[in-house]
Motif scaffolding. Structure first.
Motif, PDB file in Angstrom:
ATOM      1  N   UNK A  42      74.350  22.300  50.885  1.00 52.44           N
ATOM      2  CA  UNK A  42      73.268  23.259  50.760  1.00 52.44           C
ATOM      3  C   UNK A  42      73.618  24.564  51.476  1.00 52.44           C
ATOM      4  N   UNK A  43      73.058  25.641  50.960  1.00 54.40           N
ATOM      5  CA  UNK A  43      73.259  26.945  51.570  1.00 54.40           C
ATOM      6  C   UNK A  43      72.203  27.910  51.084  1.00 54.40           C
ATOM      7  N   UNK A  44      72.222  29.112  51.671  1.00 53.87           N
ATOM      8  CA  UNK A  44      71.245  30.119  51.258  1.00 53.87           C
ATOM      9  C   UNK A  44      71.492  30.548  49.816  1.00 53.87           C
ATOM     10  N   UNK A  45      72.735  30.643  49.442  1.00 53.31           N
ATOM     11  CA  UNK A  45      73.124  30.996  48.083  1.00 53.31           C
ATOM     12  C   UNK A  45      74.096  29.946  47.588  1.00 53.31           C
ATOM     13  N   UNK A  46      73.998  29.586  46.291  1.00 52.64           N
ATOM     14  CA  UNK A  46      74.742  28.450  45.761  1.00 52.64           C
ATOM     15  C   UNK A  46      75.752  28.887  44.700  1.00 52.64           C
ATOM     16  N   UNK A  47      76.904  28.215  44.719  1.00 54.50           N
ATOM     17  CA  UNK A  47      77.935  28.380  43.689  1.00 54.50           C
ATOM     18  C   UNK A  47      78.145  27.027  43.033  1.00 54.50           C
ATOM     19  N   UNK A  48      78.223  27.035  41.707  1.00 50.98           N
ATOM     20  CA  UNK A  48      78.479  25.804  40.971  1.00 50.98           C
ATOM     21  C   UNK A  48      79.921  25.747  40.501  1.00 50.98           C
ATOM     22  N   UNK A  49      80.412  24.530  40.311  1.00 50.46           N
ATOM     23  CA  UNK A  49      81.759  24.341  39.785  1.00 50.46           C
ATOM     24  C   UNK A  49      81.793  23.154  38.855  1.00 50.46           C
ATOM     25  N   UNK A 135      72.137  27.994  40.969  1.00 49.32           N
ATOM     26  CA  UNK A 135      73.425  28.587  41.338  1.00 49.32           C
ATOM     27  C   UNK A 135      73.429  30.061  40.943  1.00 49.32           C
ATOM     28  N   UNK A 136      74.209  30.861  41.670  1.00 50.64           N
ATOM     29  CA  UNK A 136      74.330  32.289  41.383  1.00 50.64           C
ATOM     30  C   UNK A 136      75.536  32.601  40.495  1.00 50.64           C
ATOM     31  N   UNK A 137      76.458  31.655  40.429  1.00 53.80           N
ATOM     32  CA  UNK A 137      77.628  31.809  39.564  1.00 53.80           C
ATOM     33  C   UNK A 137      78.232  30.442  39.343  1.00 53.80           C
ATOM     34  N   UNK A 138      78.983  30.310  38.255  1.00 57.72           N
ATOM     35  CA  UNK A 138      79.600  29.029  37.922  1.00 57.72           C
ATOM     36  C   UNK A 138      81.116  29.210  37.844  1.00 57.72           C
ATOM     37  N   UNK A 139      81.846  28.332  38.535  1.00 55.91           N
ATOM     38  CA  UNK A 139      83.301  28.318  38.473  1.00 55.91           C
ATOM     39  C   UNK A 139      83.770  27.260  37.484  1.00 55.91           C
ATOM     40  N   UNK A 140      84.699  27.630  36.626  1.00 53.52           N
ATOM     41  CA  UNK A 140      85.263  26.690  35.659  1.00 53.52           C
ATOM     42  C   UNK A 140      85.141  27.253  34.252  1.00 53.52           C
ATOM     43  N   UNK A 141      85.753  26.663  33.297  1.00 51.59           N
ATOM     44  CA  UNK A 141      86.504  25.434  33.390  1.00 51.59           C
ATOM     45  C   UNK A 141      87.987  25.702  33.222  1.00 51.59           C
ATOM     46  N   UNK A 142      88.849  24.674  33.340  1.00 50.57           N
ATOM     47  CA  UNK A 142      90.283  24.854  33.143  1.00 50.57           C
ATOM     48  C   UNK A 142      90.633  25.059  31.683  1.00 50.57           C
ATOM     49  N   UNK A 143      89.855  24.487  30.787  1.00 49.37           N
ATOM     50  CA  UNK A 143      90.129  24.559  29.354  1.00 49.37           C
ATOM     51  C   UNK A 143      89.448  25.780  28.740  1.00 49.37           C
ATOM     52  N   UNK A 157      71.689  33.705  29.757  1.00 49.39           N
ATOM     53  CA  UNK A 157      70.956  33.674  31.020  1.00 49.39           C
ATOM     54  C   UNK A 157      71.503  34.657  32.036  1.00 49.39           C
ATOM     55  N   UNK A 158      72.522  35.470  31.627  1.00 51.92           N
ATOM     56  CA  UNK A 158      73.161  36.465  32.504  1.00 51.92           C
ATOM     57  C   UNK A 158      73.744  35.831  33.758  1.00 51.92           C
ATOM     58  N   UNK A 159      74.259  34.617  33.631  1.00 48.27           N
ATOM     59  CA  UNK A 159      74.894  33.936  34.757  1.00 48.27           C
ATOM     60  C   UNK A 159      76.399  34.160  34.670  1.00 48.27           C
ATOM     61  N   UNK A 160      77.006  34.718  35.697  1.00 48.93           N
ATOM     62  CA  UNK A 160      78.456  34.955  35.643  1.00 48.93           C
ATOM     63  C   UNK A 160      79.247  33.648  35.695  1.00 48.93           C
ATOM     64  N   UNK A 161      80.293  33.604  34.915  1.00 44.41           N
ATOM     65  CA  UNK A 161      81.207  32.462  34.896  1.00 44.41           C
ATOM     66  C   UNK A 161      82.600  32.970  35.265  1.00 44.41           C
ATOM     67  N   UNK A 162      83.250  32.307  36.202  1.00 47.69           N
ATOM     68  CA  UNK A 162      84.594  32.686  36.639  1.00 47.69           C
ATOM     69  C   UNK A 162      85.507  31.494  36.435  1.00 47.69           C
ATOM     70  N   UNK A 163      86.508  31.672  35.583  1.00 46.35           N
ATOM     71  CA  UNK A 163      87.450  30.588  35.305  1.00 46.35           C
ATOM     72  C   UNK A 163      88.758  30.826  36.043  1.00 46.35           C
ATOM     73  N   UNK A 164      89.380  29.735  36.433  1.00 49.66           N
ATOM     74  CA  UNK A 164      90.651  29.810  37.153  1.00 49.66           C
ATOM     75  C   UNK A 164      91.849  29.506  36.263  1.00 49.66           C
TER      76      UNK A 164
END
Length: 852
Positions: A42-49, A135-143, A157-164
């Motif tokens: 838990x935290x004040x702001x959340x990141x999903x993965x 969550x404020x942003x979502x990390x993923x996916x590899x594919x 939903x204007x949610x940023x997604x950052x892929x690695x």
């Protein structure tokens, strides 16, 4: 790909209805299947993965995907743990997000459908505690395929997604994927790098094997397009299927029959692993394999069976990075750290071949085992490539949140909008600030995005160097960086050993061309029935060079070299003192001068003797002087023509020869006058005495001087480069300028010579003991014969031989006069001095009474 699009839009519509319900009820309900979340804090702001720590297995052809969790993906677990490590590192940093704690929720998706549901769960908030848990942003996916489906849902939903690791170039389309960002370079850059790699090593004829997936199909199509622009042809491109045996046999047959030596294997890791496992039994050798970044650094593909394939393999990999503390964090994992996670327990059982449940078939796990004793993809912490992208992705969101929460004078310094607190943070605000992020991580990695949401592209060029035991050493041999200037983006390291593919231990770089470059002197012609790399070669015409594409005509003063690949200045030809012919003619000319000087000395020594005094010794000395000048003027014709030498050679020749012939003519007239003077009552000698003789010589010579002055004034001779007679060389010659002037000079000499010959011929039978008229007649006969033969020889002789003919005529006629007139007298002076008397000279003159 169509199935993904349909699924994505269905999810969007479904989730839009969900959002509307939540808006009406002002509560955050849980929608979808639960149980995907594996790790959370838990935290004040959340990141999903979202990561695929488990995957499915296809059990049969009739039953599609049934066994969920049958396979464990060590690499995806590393990604998830790297995200957790980075969040903890950020929370320890007092300068980044001060007073704000960052939390995370890491979800596992088992199969494509479950991945989408995991993303829905991550966005929706699984603990049902309210909207603040979003969550404020979502990390993923590899594919890339999964990322496209997820982003179609998140963009509404204007949610940023950052892929690695999603590298498909299609994700750069902001119209379709407006909220998508990535810390891995787009395949567009990798494709450009692969094309430059082929071009760098001159591999113009390649084959492609790819997987029928979005990542591979898009990448293959882009490679073909970029390669065509660089003159690289694709002999074949064949899809590899995990299940189709027929398609695999087509691939093996093509590998054996194809002429291309370089093969690009563009497919994800699990496809590459399956392909290599099947192909190793077919003993395919003599090929240089080039891989995509998705598998080129996966050392666990190496084996004794694949060493003849992967030895010398080459490709671009994500740059190596050092992340302090990450290795220890990954290896310090214990099941007790995540007691609620069944996945960690399952991985632990796989790593140590034990079980947490009592069993007769396996050892009981204690949970205290040391991961440093395990060799797996998870425990390989020597280098971090993909993990660095996860590391940068988490920092990206943190820096965006940090910029969003800044407040100066009541407004945000980045956007100028009103300040927000941590409780007012919305995903769309985070999305707005991600676009402006520009920072450098602790390990020195720069992070910023272009207008397409792509980061700067940097790759390591790696080379597989297989060992006899089947293990692989993946050596970094170069770098590809899109920030470098054009033409310098690809750089190879100096003094680095490169092993080439083909036969084992091959060290010679393979060539892969459909047709070798056209040899010099030929041009390339495209065959419409073949690829552009399989061209034909045609010989270029004479006088042209080839740049392998066209035949180019050399400038007038240039000529092709022997290879006919460049134009060289044409060699210049002129009669030089250094060549044999020039040296010989110079020698003859100097010999003539020497003989003339010698005879002059003999005559000067015996000037009081009758044979010298007879027939005007003054004309004899003047004739000898003119002969010296004639021999010397021949030297002006040798050497490189210049403006002054061209004018000097012709005028000197004309004037000296007229002087010479004038003297001979004077001597001939004297002979005739002397005979007439012996007749009774004749007083003719007073009309042609020494003064008249000098005046006649001067008059005849002045006429030639006037002709030469007019010639030089009106249109004088000048140096010229003659490029018409020979194609391959330039003749340096003296152009006549005025042809009338030249032939006037020559004609005047001829006129005097003919007149002299006629007079001498008339006096040839005079009753003199030493009849000089005969000698003059013979000398003039030689003179006229030489110059009559000179005219056709002069006109027909090429290049420097024209000058040689002219010099030869001067020397021959001069030697004729010298030998015929003076040598007999010298013979008498030196060897028959008794004949050098007045009595002997007058001995055969008949009494005057005979001429009454």
């Amino acid at each position: 790909m169509g199935g993904w699009l349909v699924m994505g839009w269905i999810t969007v519509i479904f989730f839009t209805l969900l959002t509307r319900t939540k808006s009406e009820n002002q509560t955050c309900k849980v929608i979808g299947r639960t149980g995907f979340m594996e790790f959370s804090k838990e935290g004040d702001l959340m990141i999903g993965g979202v990561f695929s720590m488990t995957s499915t297995r296809k059990l049969s052809l009739l039953v599609t995907w049934q066994c969920c969790g049958c396979r464990w993906n060590d690499r995806e677990l590393r990604f998830a743990r790297t995200m957790i490590f980075t969040v903890r590192e950020i929370n320890r940093d007092a300068t980044l997000l001060p007073g704000v704690s960052l939390g995370y929720r890491v979800y596992n998706g088992c199969g494509s459908e479950n991945l989408i549901l995991a993303a829905v769960e991550a966005v929706n908030g699984e603990d049902s505690r309210g909207c603040s848990d979003k969550i404020q942003a979502l990390l993923g996916h590899s594919s890339s395929g999964v990322s496209t489906a997820i982003n179609r849902m998140l963009s509404s939903l204007s949610i940023p997604q950052v892929s690695h690791l999603s590298t498909c170039a299609c994700l750069s389309d902001k119209r379709q994927y407006p909220t998508f960002f990535r810390t891995v370079p787009s395949d567009r850059f990798q494709i450009a790098g692969l094309v430059q790699l082929m071009k760098y090593f001159d591999w113009r004829w390649v084959g492609i094997i790819y997987s029928p997936r979005l990542y591979s199909e898009e990448g293959t199509a882009d490679f073909v397009k970029y390669a065509k622009k660089e003159g690289i042809c694709v002999e074949y491109r064949l899809p590899y299927s995990l299940t189709s045996t027929k398609k695999f046999h087509i691939i093996t047959a093509m590998l054996r029959e194809s002429s291309s030596k370089v093969i690009l294997m563009f497919m994800p890791f699990y496809y590459a692993k399956s392909f290599l496992a099947k192909i190793e039994a077919y003993n395919i050798t003599g090929k240089q394999w080039v891989g995509s970044e998705s598998w080129i650094t996966q050392a666990d593909l190496a084996s004794v069976g694949t060493k003849h394939i992967l030895h010398g393999a080459m490709g671009f990999a994500l740059p190596q990075a050092s992340i302090p503390g990450l290795g220890d964090f990954l290896l310090s994992l214990k099941p007790s750290d995540e007691p609620q996670s069944d996945i960690i327990k399952a991985f632990w059982e796989k790593f140590f071949d034990c079980s947490f449940s009592p069993s007769n078939t396996s050892t009981l796990c204690t949970g205290t085992e040391d991961l440093r004793t395990v060799s797996s993809d998870y425990t390989d912490v020597a280098f971090f490539r993909e993990e660095n992208n996860v590391y940068k992705a988490v920092y990206l969101v943190a820096y965006a949140l940090h910029a969003l929460l800044k407040c100066e004078n009541g407004s945000n310094p980045t956007t100028g909008k009103p300040c927000v607190t941590k409780n007012e943070v919305q995903p769309k605000l985070v999305l707005e600030h991600i676009k402006y992020v520009n920072f450098t991580t602790v390990n020195g990695a720069k992070v910023f995005f272009d207008e397409n949401g792509d980061s700067i592209a940097q790759y390591d060029l790696v080379n597989w160097q297989m060992k006899d035991d089947g293990s692989a050493e993946i050596v970094n041999i170069g770098q590809y960086d899109t920030s470098f200037p054009e033409g310098e983006k690809l750089k190879l390291k100096k003094d680095t050993k490169i092993v080439w593919g083909g036969n084992y231990n091959e060290v010679i770089m393979p060539r892969s061309v459909c047709r070798e470059p056209c040899p010099p002197g030929t041009r390339k012609a495209i065959n419409k029935n073949k690829p552009v790399c399989c061209f034909d070669c045609f010989e270029c015409p004479e006088g042209t060079i080839s740049n392998q594409t066209n035949c180019l005509i050399c400038p007038p003063e240039f000529w092709p070299n022997e290879k006919r690949d460049r134009c060289l200045p044409k060699p210049t030809e002129y009669l030089s003192y250094k060549e044999i012919m020039g040296a010989l003619l110079t020698g003859f000319g100097l010999t003539g001068v020497f003989l003339s000087l010698l005879i002059s000395i003999i005559f000067l020594t015996h000037k009081e003797t009758p044979i010298v005094r007879a027939n005007n010794s003054e004309l004899s000395f003047l004739l000898l002087l003119s002969l010296k000048l004639c021999f010397l003027c021949s030297l002006t014709f040798i050497g490189r023509p210049s403006e002054w030498s061209c004018m000097l050679r012709h005028t000197a020749f004309g004037i000296t020869f007229v002087l010479c012939i004038s003297c001979v003519l004077g001597k001939t007239i004297v002979v005739l006058m002397a005979f007439r003077a012996t007749l009774p009552g004749s007083n003719v000698m007073k009309w042609f005495g020494p003064a008249q003789q000098r005046l006649s010589v001067l008059t005849f010579t002045l006429i030639q001087v006037v002709i030469c002055i007019l010639w030089l004034t009106i249109n004088p001779p000048f140096p010229r480069m003659n490029m018409k007679y020979y194609k391959e060389k330039i003749i340096l010659e003296c152009a006549l300028g005025s042809a009338v002037g030249f032939w006037a000079v020559l004609g005047y000499i001829g006129l005097l010579a003919v007149l002299c010959f006629i007079l001498a011929f008339l006096a040839r039978k005079l009753p003199d003991s030493f009849n000089e008229a005969k000698l003059i007649t013979f000398s003039m006969l030689i003179f006229c014969a030489v110059w009559i033969a000179f005219i056709p020889a002069y006109v027909s002789s090429p290049g420097k031989f024209t000058v040689a003919v002219e010099i030869f005529a001067i020397l021959a006629s001069s030697f004729g006069l010298l030998v015929c007139i003076f040598v007999p007298k010298c013979y008498i002076i030196i060897f028959r001095p008794e004949q050098n008397s007045k009595k002997h000279l007058m001995g055969k003159i008949p009494p005057r009474t005979l001429y009454k």
